[in-house]
Scaffold this motif. Structure first.
Motif, PDB file in Angstrom:
ATOM      1  N   MET A 207       0.840  -1.187   0.000  1.00  0.00           N
ATOM      2  CA  MET A 207       0.000   0.000   0.000  1.00  0.00           C
ATOM      3  C   MET A 207       0.880   1.243   0.000  1.00  0.00           C
ATOM      4  N   PHE A 208       1.664   1.343  -1.077  1.00  0.00           N
ATOM      5  CA  PHE A 208       2.514   2.493  -1.386  1.00  0.00           C
ATOM      6  C   PHE A 208       3.404   2.926  -0.232  1.00  0.00           C
ATOM      7  N   ARG A 209       4.411   2.111   0.021  1.00  0.00           N
ATOM      8  CA  ARG A 209       5.425   2.421   1.043  1.00  0.00           C
ATOM      9  C   ARG A 209       4.846   2.520   2.441  1.00  0.00           C
ATOM     10  N   GLY A 210       3.831   1.782   2.679  1.00  0.00           N
ATOM     11  CA  GLY A 210       3.254   1.755   4.016  1.00  0.00           C
ATOM     12  C   GLY A 210       2.992   0.320   4.430  1.00  0.00           C
ATOM     13  N   PHE A 211       1.747  -0.004   4.706  1.00  0.00           N
ATOM     14  CA  PHE A 211       1.389  -1.361   5.115  1.00  0.00           C
ATOM     15  C   PHE A 211       1.539  -2.334   3.952  1.00  0.00           C
ATOM     16  N   ARG A 212       1.928  -3.569   4.330  1.00  0.00           N
ATOM     17  CA  ARG A 212       2.086  -4.620   3.332  1.00  0.00           C
ATOM     18  C   ARG A 212       1.498  -5.915   3.859  1.00  0.00           C
ATOM     19  N   PHE A 213       0.946  -6.681   2.944  1.00  0.00           N
ATOM     20  CA  PHE A 213       0.373  -7.967   3.311  1.00  0.00           C
ATOM     21  C   PHE A 213       0.887  -9.023   2.338  1.00  0.00           C
ATOM     22  N   ASP A 214       1.436 -10.120   2.867  1.00  0.00           N
ATOM     23  CA  ASP A 214       1.997 -11.193   2.045  1.00  0.00           C
ATOM     24  C   ASP A 214       1.381 -12.536   2.412  1.00  0.00           C
ATOM     25  N   LEU A 215       1.152 -13.357   1.399  1.00  0.00           N
ATOM     26  CA  LEU A 215       0.873 -14.779   1.565  1.00  0.00           C
ATOM     27  C   LEU A 215       2.066 -15.539   0.998  1.00  0.00           C
ATOM     28  N   SER A 216       2.547 -16.535   1.713  1.00  0.00           N
ATOM     29  CA  SER A 216       3.727 -17.261   1.240  1.00  0.00           C
ATOM     30  C   SER A 216       3.607 -18.749   1.543  1.00  0.00           C
ATOM     31  N   TYR A 217       4.282 -19.532   0.716  1.00  0.00           N
ATOM     32  CA  TYR A 217       4.348 -20.983   0.911  1.00  0.00           C
ATOM     33  C   TYR A 217       5.813 -21.393   0.864  1.00  0.00           C
ATOM     34  N   ASN A 218       6.232 -22.150   1.883  1.00  0.00           N
ATOM     35  CA  ASN A 218       7.622 -22.586   1.967  1.00  0.00           C
ATOM     36  C   ASN A 218       7.800 -23.951   1.308  1.00  0.00           C
ATOM     37  N   ILE A 219       8.751 -24.025   0.398  1.00  0.00           N
ATOM     38  CA  ILE A 219       9.076 -25.271  -0.299  1.00  0.00           C
ATOM     39  C   ILE A 219      10.360 -25.826   0.321  1.00  0.00           C
ATOM     40  N   PRO A 220      10.314 -26.971   1.018  1.00  0.00           N
ATOM     41  CA  PRO A 220      11.511 -27.491   1.692  1.00  0.00           C
ATOM     42  C   PRO A 220      12.472 -28.139   0.701  1.00  0.00           C
ATOM     43  N   PHE A 221      13.770 -27.887   0.889  1.00  0.00           N
ATOM     44  CA  PHE A 221      14.797 -28.501   0.051  1.00  0.00           C
ATOM     45  C   PHE A 221      15.566 -29.600   0.786  1.00  0.00           C
ATOM     46  N   ARG A 222      15.756 -29.425   2.094  1.00  0.00           N
ATOM     47  CA  ARG A 222      16.667 -30.306   2.822  1.00  0.00           C
ATOM     48  C   ARG A 222      15.915 -31.331   3.675  1.00  0.00           C
ATOM     49  N   ASN A 223      16.387 -32.566   3.633  1.00  0.00           N
ATOM     50  CA  ASN A 223      15.935 -33.586   4.574  1.00  0.00           C
ATOM     51  C   ASN A 223      16.645 -33.332   5.899  1.00  0.00           C
ATOM     52  N   LEU A 224      15.875 -33.051   6.956  1.00  0.00           N
ATOM     53  CA  LEU A 224      16.467 -32.685   8.242  1.00  0.00           C
ATOM     54  C   LEU A 224      16.920 -33.876   9.068  1.00  0.00           C
ATOM     55  N   SER A 225      16.520 -35.082   8.689  1.00  0.00           N
ATOM     56  CA  SER A 225      16.826 -36.258   9.495  1.00  0.00           C
ATOM     57  C   SER A 225      18.313 -36.615   9.416  1.00  0.00           C
ATOM     58  N   ILE A 226      18.942 -36.784  10.576  1.00  0.00           N
ATOM     59  CA  ILE A 226      20.333 -37.243  10.612  1.00  0.00           C
ATOM     60  C   ILE A 226      20.411 -38.693  10.151  1.00  0.00           C
ATOM     61  N   ASP A 227      19.403 -39.481  10.484  1.00  0.00           N
ATOM     62  CA  ASP A 227      19.287 -40.861  10.008  1.00  0.00           C
ATOM     63  C   ASP A 227      18.781 -40.810   8.569  1.00  0.00           C
TER      64      ASP A 227
END
Length: 245
Positions: A207-227
């Protein structure tokens, strides 16, 4: 761990000072800074997390001394993020524009779960991160004071701690359980790597250098499991609001 926290604080202060100095030198106000908070719907997806033939029957989402028996399924839970956005306009907006944004933020994410072997046992897993999403944002002027934003970029997340909260009915009362784990292996570890890497896809409005609103989706790249015979990945949908100066 203490040294890592010092590095994060130094990096955060350096970004604030750099943005302030560049703003003071820039007549076109290409540099912007502002707070940003978000509401997250998160889940943890896993494969082969419970082996009923194993002599050590523990669930692999917490790996050690977490709950009785395995996890039958997980679902989303509500979490949050809070941070400070730093943005540079590569192409200042007229009809179209392009910017790059970095948002150091503190994030809690995780999942809800139900036990496979203990009747009535349910709970929430909360994983705490310091995150550094970097986004390339394309902008289109849709009205005098509003810009449509589409963005994409990588995110690098450093795990801080994990907290598990569960409960189950026992006769006429509800038993509560709570446990805190650290990232890594060992008796007090959660069996997950500390560093998580992914990417965010963003759709938002400015809203022109003022308030902003975002929708986002995270795409995972890394397998976090040590096993490596297992797979653990975060999936996060977020709605965030911010204000840029």
């Amino acid at each position: 761990y203490q040294t890592m926290k010092k590095y994060i604080v130094v990096l955060f202060i350096s970004l604030v000072l750099l943005t302030y100095n560049l703003q003071a030198q820039d007549n076109y106000k290409r540099f912007h800074i502002g707070p940003k908070i978000g509401l997250l719907i998160s889940d943890v997806k896993y494969n082969d997390f419970y082996n009923p033939t194993s002599s050590e029957q523990y669930n692999y989402i917490a790996y050690y001394q977490f709950a009785e028996g395995g996890i039958s399924y997980t679902n989303t839970n509500l979490n949050y993020s809070i941070g400070l956005a730093f943005e540079y306009d590569i192409v200042p907006i007229k009809k179209f524009g392009v910017s790059i944004q970095i948002v150091p933020q503190y994030t809690r994410k995780g999942c809800w779960y139900a036990s496979e072997t203990t009747s009535g046992l349910t709970g929430n897993i909360y994983m705490h991160y310091v995150e550094f999403p970097m986004e390339l944002r394309g902008k289109c002027r849709i009205s005098k004071n509003n810009n449509l934003v589409v963005g994409f970029g990588p995110t690098f997340n450093i795990g801080i701690k994990q907290k598990n909260k569960s409960h189950r009915p026992v006769e006429d009362e509800i038993q509560q359980f709570s446990q805190e784990l650290q990232f890594g292996d060992g008796d007090s570890g959660n069996g997950l790597y500390r560093l998580d890497i992914g990417a965010n896809a963003i759709l938002g409005i400015e809203m022109f250098r003022g308030f902003r609103f975002d929708l986002s989706y995270n795409i995972p790249f890394r397998n976090l499991s040590i096993d490596k015979s297992k797979s653990v990945k975060h999936f996060v949908f977020a709605a965030s609001i911010g204000y840029m100066f």
